[in-house]
Write a protein that holds these residues in place. Structure first.
Motif, PDB file in Angstrom:
ATOM      1  N   ARG A  81      -7.919   7.856  -0.541  1.00 23.00           N
ATOM      2  CA  ARG A  81      -9.125   7.011  -0.579  1.00 23.00           C
ATOM      3  C   ARG A  81      -9.897   6.997   0.730  1.00 23.00           C
ATOM      4  NH1 ARG A  81     -10.041   3.653  -5.260  1.00 23.00           N
ATOM      5  NH2 ARG A  81      -8.386   4.279  -6.682  1.00 23.00           N
TER       6      ARG A  81
ATOM      7  N   ASN B 132     -14.492   6.752   6.723  1.00 23.06           N
ATOM      8  CA  ASN B 132     -13.823   7.156   5.486  1.00 23.06           C
ATOM      9  C   ASN B 132     -14.255   8.587   5.202  1.00 23.06           C
ATOM     10  OD1 ASN B 132     -13.372   7.680   2.687  1.00 23.06           O
ATOM     11  ND2 ASN B 132     -13.256   5.480   2.306  1.00 23.06           N
TER      12      ASN B 132
ATOM     13  N   MET C 248     -14.367  -7.843   4.660  1.00 26.60           N
ATOM     14  CA  MET C 248     -15.210  -6.732   4.215  1.00 26.60           C
ATOM     15  C   MET C 248     -15.249  -6.616   2.702  1.00 26.60           C
ATOM     16  SD  MET C 248     -14.844  -2.709   5.190  1.00 26.60           S
ATOM     17  CE  MET C 248     -13.399  -2.457   4.175  1.00 26.60           C
TER      18      MET C 248
ATOM     19  N   HIS D  51     -20.067   8.692  11.864  1.00 26.53           N
ATOM     20  CA  HIS D  51     -19.134   7.594  12.119  1.00 26.53           C
ATOM     21  C   HIS D  51     -17.890   7.820  11.260  1.00 26.53           C
ATOM     22  CE1 HIS D  51     -17.258   3.801  12.502  1.00 26.53           C
ATOM     23  NE2 HIS D  51     -17.673   3.306  11.356  1.00 26.53           N
TER      24      HIS D  51
ATOM     25  N   ARG E  61      -4.464  -5.883   2.816  1.00 26.53           N
ATOM     26  CA  ARG E  61      -4.430  -4.426   2.662  1.00 26.53           C
ATOM     27  C   ARG E  61      -5.829  -3.819   2.552  1.00 26.53           C
ATOM     28  NH1 ARG E  61      -2.462  -2.999  -3.493  1.00 26.53           N
ATOM     29  NH2 ARG E  61      -4.218  -3.984  -4.569  1.00 26.53           N
TER      30      ARG E  61
ATOM     31  N   TRP F 229      -2.233   6.437  -1.301  1.00 33.19           N
ATOM     32  CA  TRP F 229      -3.483   5.703  -1.531  1.00 33.19           C
ATOM     33  C   TRP F 229      -4.388   5.818  -0.303  1.00 33.19           C
ATOM     34  CZ3 TRP F 229      -6.958   2.240   0.231  1.00 33.19           C
ATOM     35  CH2 TRP F 229      -7.869   1.701  -0.691  1.00 33.19           C
TER      36      TRP F 229
ATOM     37  N   ASN G  59     -10.670   4.174  11.686  1.00 36.58           N
ATOM     38  CA  ASN G  59     -12.008   3.711  12.045  1.00 36.58           C
ATOM     39  C   ASN G  59     -11.914   2.843  13.299  1.00 36.58           C
ATOM     40  OD1 ASN G  59     -14.469   2.423  12.266  1.00 36.58           O
ATOM     41  ND2 ASN G  59     -14.603   1.824  10.119  1.00 36.58           N
TER      42      ASN G  59
ATOM     43  N   GLY H 270     -15.570  -3.747   0.651  1.00 37.35           N
ATOM     44  CA  GLY H 270     -15.487  -2.294   0.842  1.00 37.35           C
ATOM     45  C   GLY H 270     -16.436  -1.510  -0.048  1.00 37.35           C
ATOM     46  N   ARG H 271     -16.507  -1.916  -1.312  1.00 40.78           N
ATOM     47  CA  ARG H 271     -17.366  -1.224  -2.277  1.00 40.78           C
ATOM     48  C   ARG H 271     -18.828  -1.191  -1.840  1.00 40.78           C
ATOM     49  NH1 ARG H 271     -15.749  -1.056  -7.739  1.00 40.78           N
ATOM     50  NH2 ARG H 271     -14.011   0.395  -7.707  1.00 40.78           N
TER      51      ARG H 271
ATOM     52  N   THR I 132       0.854  -1.194   0.000  1.00 37.70           N
ATOM     53  CA  THR I 132       0.000   0.000   0.000  1.00 37.70           C
ATOM     54  C   THR I 132       0.884   1.236   0.000  1.00 37.70           C
ATOM     55  OG1 THR I 132      -1.913   1.016   1.068  1.00 37.70           O
ATOM     56  CG2 THR I 132      -0.191   0.234   2.546  1.00 37.70           C
TER      57      THR I 132
ATOM     58  N   CYS J 209     -20.399  -0.880  14.203  1.00 38.20           N
ATOM     59  CA  CYS J 209     -20.029   0.543  14.261  1.00 38.20           C
ATOM     60  C   CYS J 209     -21.194   1.442  14.657  1.00 38.20           C
ATOM     61  CB  CYS J 209     -19.452   1.009  12.935  1.00 38.20           C
ATOM     62  SG  CYS J 209     -18.074   0.019  12.390  1.00 38.20           S
TER      63      CYS J 209
HETATM   64  O1  UT7 Z   1     -17.260   0.954   9.799  1.00 40.05           O
HETATM   65  C1  UT7 Z   1     -17.635   0.448   8.552  1.00 40.05           C
HETATM   66  C2  UT7 Z   1     -16.451  -0.231   7.958  1.00 40.05           C
HETATM   67  N1  UT7 Z   1     -16.134  -0.127   6.619  1.00 40.05           N
HETATM   68  C3  UT7 Z   1     -16.204   0.931   5.772  1.00 40.05           C
HETATM   69  O2  UT7 Z   1     -16.730   1.963   6.063  1.00 40.05           O
HETATM   70  C4  UT7 Z   1     -15.563   0.744   4.450  1.00 40.05           C
HETATM   71  C5  UT7 Z   1     -16.317   1.391   3.317  1.00 40.05           C
HETATM   72  N2  UT7 Z   1     -15.520   1.311   2.108  1.00 40.05           N
HETATM   73  C6  UT7 Z   1     -14.466   2.117   1.878  1.00 40.05           C
HETATM   74  O3  UT7 Z   1     -14.136   2.955   2.683  1.00 40.05           O
HETATM   75  C7  UT7 Z   1     -13.752   1.968   0.551  1.00 40.05           C
HETATM   76  O4  UT7 Z   1     -14.490   1.100  -0.284  1.00 40.05           O
HETATM   77  C8  UT7 Z   1     -12.294   1.438   0.706  1.00 40.05           C
HETATM   78  C9  UT7 Z   1     -11.428   2.503   1.347  1.00 40.05           C
HETATM   79  C10 UT7 Z   1     -12.274   0.179   1.529  1.00 40.05           C
HETATM   80  C11 UT7 Z   1     -11.711   1.123  -0.681  1.00 40.05           C
HETATM   81  O5  UT7 Z   1     -11.769   2.289  -1.489  1.00 40.05           O
HETATM   82  P1  UT7 Z   1     -12.342   2.208  -2.979  1.00 40.05           P
HETATM   83  O6  UT7 Z   1     -12.195   3.538  -3.553  1.00 40.05           O
HETATM   84  O7  UT7 Z   1     -13.718   1.626  -2.881  1.00 40.05           O
HETATM   85  O8  UT7 Z   1     -11.332   1.209  -3.645  1.00 40.05           O
HETATM   86  P2  UT7 Z   1     -11.611  -0.201  -4.337  1.00 40.05           P
HETATM   87  O9  UT7 Z   1     -12.010  -1.200  -3.306  1.00 40.05           O
HETATM   88  O10 UT7 Z   1     -12.511   0.024  -5.487  1.00 40.05           O
HETATM   89  O11 UT7 Z   1     -10.175  -0.544  -4.850  1.00 40.05           O
HETATM   90  C12 UT7 Z   1      -9.508   0.234  -5.822  1.00 40.05           C
HETATM   91  C13 UT7 Z   1      -8.135  -0.359  -6.057  1.00 40.05           C
HETATM   92  C14 UT7 Z   1      -8.157  -1.879  -6.267  1.00 40.05           C
HETATM   93  O12 UT7 Z   1      -7.196  -2.190  -7.240  1.00 40.05           O
HETATM   94  P3  UT7 Z   1      -7.639  -2.495  -8.749  1.00 40.05           P
HETATM   95  O13 UT7 Z   1      -8.559  -3.676  -8.653  1.00 40.05           O
HETATM   96  O14 UT7 Z   1      -8.313  -1.247  -9.225  1.00 40.05           O
HETATM   97  O15 UT7 Z   1      -6.341  -2.788  -9.404  1.00 40.05           O
HETATM   98  C15 UT7 Z   1      -7.720  -2.412  -4.929  1.00 40.05           C
HETATM   99  O16 UT7 Z   1      -7.080  -3.652  -5.026  1.00 40.05           O
HETATM  100  O17 UT7 Z   1      -7.301  -0.128  -4.900  1.00 40.05           O
HETATM  101  C16 UT7 Z   1      -6.727  -1.375  -4.481  1.00 40.05           C
HETATM  102  N3  UT7 Z   1      -6.544  -1.331  -3.046  1.00 40.05           N
HETATM  103  C17 UT7 Z   1      -5.440  -0.817  -2.478  1.00 40.05           C
HETATM  104  N4  UT7 Z   1      -4.337  -0.262  -2.995  1.00 40.05           N
HETATM  105  C18 UT7 Z   1      -3.408   0.189  -2.122  1.00 40.05           C
HETATM  106  C19 UT7 Z   1      -7.368  -1.755  -2.080  1.00 40.05           C
HETATM  107  N5  UT7 Z   1      -6.829  -1.512  -0.865  1.00 40.05           N
HETATM  108  C20 UT7 Z   1      -5.635  -0.943  -1.087  1.00 40.05           C
HETATM  109  C21 UT7 Z   1      -4.620  -0.459  -0.241  1.00 40.05           C
HETATM  110  N6  UT7 Z   1      -3.527   0.106  -0.806  1.00 40.05           N
HETATM  111  N7  UT7 Z   1      -4.697  -0.506   1.095  1.00 40.05           N
END
Ligand code: UT7
Length: 312
Positions: free
Chosen positions: A36, A240, A200, A237, A151, A32, A267, A202-203, A28, A112
């Protein structure tokens, strides 16, 4: 009786884990994570510090702030998904640590949104004049159920505790309205395997959270007979910054009128809302007579919101 906030306090562990530290642990980057999620660092409890220890530290401060003794407590509600043991509850462990000899105690499981569920449960005992002093705690040691090789989750979470004393306040103050909800069909998007790690999608959680937080915030404003212009401060909460921003924009609030502890604590699940409220009061960003909207969402799926007028 109207239920309101009599006192509040919080505790976070000393150890800081930065995004740069995480770069050495998983694939990571600081860039990023910041762009994000808005997270820059989070706190991690050491092996000797349990969930109930953190709950105790926050509770002592809340009792002091409310100017009551532990013996005055009628009920302890602890919102957590990371208890010391499957049973007894963290509530009972905390009851003993505090010496709250008169208090009943139990845990609330709503992930949460747990602090919102605890706060509203507490308010019912106040409203019907059964109890006078109720301690509601949101506390998590998420580091113990985080897969530090994944990650997708490792960069998001941290440890901490927030505690509030809920009791009777004067007319027109306290909890003006609330909303609680659940949708178990989304349970597959955020869960912990028995004895395993947090998993999780995430999406999916992101989409749900953006939709639900704004909607619940608007609903409690309507139910209280208020307008968006009446709201002084938003405590969403802290999961993000992009999800939080969506809720802020829905309420048409300026940036400085929203708590953003996510930057430094990540979080911390059920504890984000009481920690953020405690800091906002401590730092003078909110004060007596302000109207604050608290809104949370989490695994379950669950959600909850409150319109709260501060002051006794
Ligand atoms: O309390 C409730 C708990 N949970 C939440 O609130 C989570 C809600 N979701 C989120 O906050 C977001 O969905 C995340 C922060 C988890 C992810 O952000 P995103 O903008 O939805 O990213 P994504 O899952 O669409 O991933 C985009 C890219 C992927 O790569 P590819 O497939 O585009 O090549 C992931 O593999 O980012 C990659 N990725 C990372 N890269 C670097 C995912 N995690 C990481 C990371 N570092 N830690």
């Amino acid at each position: 009786m109207n239920a309101g906030l009599m006192g509040i306090g919080h505790y976070v562990p000393e150890r800081i884990l930065t995004n740069h530290d995480l770069e050495k642990m998983v694939d990571t980057s600081d860039e990023w994570i910041r762009t994000r999620t808005g997270i820059e660092e989070r706190r991690i409890a050491d092996d000797n510090t349990s969930t109930s220890d953190m709950a105790y530290e926050a509770s002592i401060k809340a009792l002091e702030d409310a100017n009551i003794k532990a013996e005055d407590l009628d009920l302890i509600l602890v919102a957590t998904v990371t208890p010391d043991f499957p049973f007894p509850s963290v509530g009972c462990l905390l009851q003993d640590k505090l010496g709250a000899t008169k208090a009943a105690a139990m845990d609330v499981s709503a992930a949460c949104a747990g602090f919102m569920y605890g706060m509203i449960t507490a308010s019912q005992f106040i409203n019907n004049d059964t109890y006078k002093n109720i301690l509601v705690v949101g506390v998590e040691k998420l580091s113990k159920i985080t897969n530090w090789e994944d990650r997708n989750t490792a960069v998001l979470f941290g440890d901490g505790a927030g505690a509030a004393v809920i009791g009777p306040v004067s007319e027109g103050r306290g909890i003006l309205s609330f909303e609680l909800g659940s949708d178990g069909s989304g349970s597959k998007y955020l869960y912990q395997e028995p004895q395993g790690f947090m998993e999780m999608n995430g999406r999916e959680v992101f989409k749900f959270a953006v939709r639900q937080m704004g909607q619940s915030a608007v609903n409690v404003i309507d139910k209280a007979g208020l307008t968006k212009a009446d709201v002084d401060y938003l405590i969403p909460h802290q999961a993000n910054i992009r999800i939080m921003e969506a809720a802020r924009q829905k309420l048409e609030l300026p940036e400085e009128n929203m708590a953003t502890t996510v930057k430094k604590y990540g979080n911390t699940s059920s504890s984000t809302i009481p920690i953020a409220l405690s800091e906002a009061i401590q730092e003078g960003r909110v004060k007596d007579d302000d109207i604050v909207v608290l809104v949370g969402f989490g695994g379950g799926l669950t959600w909850g919101a409150v319109a709260l007028k501060l002051g006794k």
